[in-house]
Design an enzyme around this catalytic site. Sequence first.
Site: not given
Length: 363
Positions: A24, A135, A160, A189, A217, A294, A319, A321
Amino acid sequence: MKIQDVRLYILRAPLRTPFKTALRTVDRIEDLVVAVETDTGETGWGEAPATAPITGDTLHGIACAVRDHIAPRIRGLEIERLEQATDAVQNALVHNTSAKAAVDIALHDLYGKRWGAPLWSLLGGWRSEVETDVTISLNDPATMERDARQAIQDGFRILKVKVGTDAEDLRRVEVVRQAAGPDAVIRVDANQGWTPKQAVRLIREMEARGLEPELVEQPVPAADLEGLKFVTDHVRTDILADEAVFGLRDAVRLIRMRAADRINLKLMKTGGITGAVKICALAEEFGIRCMMGCMLEANVAVTAAAHLAAAKKNISLSDLDGPALCAADPVRGGARFEGGRITLPNAPGLGIARIEGLVPYPG
């Protein structure tokens, strides 16, 4: 302290830059805020984002679940009997984990206020601060390199990296590593974006090039536990399960199969703090460390997640952020962010004083 009413609000906050993953693209936070009011005048705060591609929950669906199913079950219950109240939330309806999480967070906030203690201390008190990654959204490599340099300048030590398209994923990780430097920690990720064979090929190539990701991930689709195990068994890098684990039963199956090395806990998947605590305890029993994650939430739900991450020894990675990605933070009080460092307040409950700019949810 008895529950009298439940009110719903909308919280909106623009992001500094669009948040892009393999699933997304989001340019602002628009979450449902739950206010659980008591006969003593205290209010407990909770929050849930609409993350339909991940949890299946829409904003309207979350609101209806809270208003029509959960709220009637908890009115009149005593906050001192926390487990009775959280049990009522979890059994009000099936699925709808985001709605359950929002109310569950608010109940824990009130529990802390009732006893005059910060939530992190009531949940275990292992520490009072945690370190989060930040991220680096999925973009072309040049943009991701620029964003990585900025993140390091902003005080983040752990990055990440969002990937999941295969075509330029190795290059993305490579430029972020070069920009961040050898002392930074890199997490990758894929957000379910690879097949098992692609994942093994790409992760082995990262290892061969010395990119040294701390973990990868959810490299494969959530339902493919066999594929996840295949990846885990064929690479040296730790594999973190995210979308593959929502509740306790998912965790049991994953642990039995040894399908991943670590588990990412997210309150919106687990139905709140109540469910996350159970999975954390199970994982610890089998030597599997947890990350606290989150869903791009504002500082209400992230504060709750940070309290839990600080409280538990077995939650060794964070994680969290979401608020750091917002252009402005409407929450006063709660967790304090300084680069990658998150410090929890000593105020009762979540420690949130007020939330600015809330709009009553229509209907």
